[in-house]
Design an enzyme around this catalytic site. Structure first.
Site, PDB file in Angstrom:
ATOM      1  N   GLY A  18       0.809  -1.214   0.000  1.00  0.00           N
ATOM      2  CA  GLY A  18       0.000   0.000   0.000  1.00  0.00           C
ATOM      3  C   GLY A  18       0.837   1.256   0.000  1.00  0.00           C
ATOM      4  N   GLY A  19       1.930   1.243  -0.741  1.00  0.00           N
ATOM      5  CA  GLY A  19       2.915   2.317  -0.653  1.00  0.00           C
ATOM      6  C   GLY A  19       2.705   3.499  -1.566  1.00  0.00           C
ATOM      7  N   GLY A  20       1.549   3.604  -2.215  1.00  0.00           N
ATOM      8  CA  GLY A  20       1.329   4.705  -3.139  1.00  0.00           C
ATOM      9  C   GLY A  20       0.281   5.706  -2.716  1.00  0.00           C
ATOM     10  CG  ASP A  67      -6.487  -8.016  -4.444  1.00  0.00           C
ATOM     11  OD1 ASP A  67      -6.252  -7.845  -3.229  1.00  0.00           O
ATOM     12  OD2 ASP A  67      -7.608  -8.350  -4.870  1.00  0.00           O
ATOM     13  CG  ASN A  94       1.060   1.261   4.933  1.00  0.00           C
ATOM     14  OD1 ASN A  94       0.789   1.977   5.897  1.00  0.00           O
ATOM     15  ND2 ASN A  94       0.593   1.518   3.712  1.00  0.00           N
ATOM     16  CB  SER A 146      -4.951   0.809  14.094  1.00  0.00           C
ATOM     17  OG  SER A 146      -5.902   1.718  14.593  1.00  0.00           O
ATOM     18  CE1 TYR A 159      -7.755  -1.504  10.081  1.00  0.00           C
ATOM     19  CE2 TYR A 159      -8.528  -0.321  12.028  1.00  0.00           C
ATOM     20  CZ  TYR A 159      -7.607  -0.482  11.010  1.00  0.00           C
ATOM     21  OH  TYR A 159      -6.530   0.363  10.905  1.00  0.00           O
ATOM     22  CB  ALA A 162      -7.373  -7.729  11.673  1.00  0.00           C
TER      23      ALA A 162
END
Length: 255
Positions: A18-20, A67, A94, A146, A159, A162
């Site tokens: 998810g680095g973008g 994905d 991430n 988180s 969420y 997890a």
């Protein structure tokens, strides 16, 4: 914000899921500015982001469309990154999705998807990079979690579950692979004002209520998370593993 420079990260092979976008984009940029060789995955096209990063830092990241719920595709992407940049020395798990939901709304399909994004992808990425890290004599894995599970937040129970599980994974992997000098730490951000959060969840009342919980009065930006990730990735933190670093403006108090 000016981040410190960690010379040992220059030329390090770094892989970010998810680095973008969001926090991930700030992490990619931070590693690029260290002179690291950065590869990242996400589903949507990130060519424009890579162009911007090359212009801003003089260092172009490698974008691989993927994905992360597809285990085979994720493992293949990590192999592509290693072929381009050398074995992954730093893994930053991430990518996540904090879609709101109630317990009553959770179907088997939703549960499988939510765990695939927010937990299983972390496991599979760790599996993929650890053998090469063992051969290299060490490495660093940072699992972005988180503070939501620490707060007992409602509105997204799968969420938060997890995220809690990721801390157990982090501690167990730190113990299992510490003898290989592979450090595994978690980093738990607070409420970061990414474009997605601003678009989907941030309201004046919700933000005001959250800021009352913080010790510090300022909202958090994605760049605020980057310094902690660089620290955990660098040899400066070589004696730190199995820990959860919290960057949340002082909402939760650990220790």
């Amino acid at each position: 914000m000016t981040l410190p420079t960690y010379p040992d990260l220059r030329n390090a092979s770094v892989f970010v899921t998810g680095g973008g976008s969001g926090i991930g984009a700030a992490l990619t940029e931070a590693f690029l500015r260290q002179g690291a060789r950065v590869a990242f995955v996400q589903r949507s096209d990130a060519t424009g982001f890579c162009d911007d990063m090359e212009q801003a830092t003089g260092n172009r990241p490698l974008f691989i469309a993927c994905d992360i719920t597809d285990r085979v595709a994720l493992v293949d992407a990590i192999a592509q990154a290693a072929a381009a940049h050398g074995p992954v020395r730093v893994l930053v798990n991430n990518a996540a999705n904090d879609q709101r939901h109630s317990l009553a709304e959770v179907t088997e399909e939703f549960l499988d998807w939510a765990l695939a994004v927010n937990f299983k992808s972390y496991v599979y990425a760790c599996q993929a990079v650890i053998p090469a890290m063992q051969t290299m004599g060490g490495g660093a894995i940072i699992n972005i979690t988180s503070i939501s599970y620490m707060m007992g937040s409602s509105g997204f129970p799968v969420y938060t579950a997890a995220n809690s599980a990721l801390n157990g994974l982090t501690r167990s992997l730190a113990r299992e692979f510490g003898g290989d000098r592979i450090r595994v730490n978690a980093l738990a951000p607070g409420w970061v004002m990414t474009p997605k959060q601003l678009e989907c969840w941030v309201t004046p009342d919700a933000l005001a209520d959250h800021l009352k919980r913080q010790c510090l009065p300022d909202t958090l930006a994605a760049e605020d998370i980057a310094g902690g990730v660089l620290f955990l990735a660098s040899d400066v933190s070589r004696a730190m593993t199995g820990q959860a670093l919290v960057i949340d403006g002082g909402v939760v108090v650990t220790g």
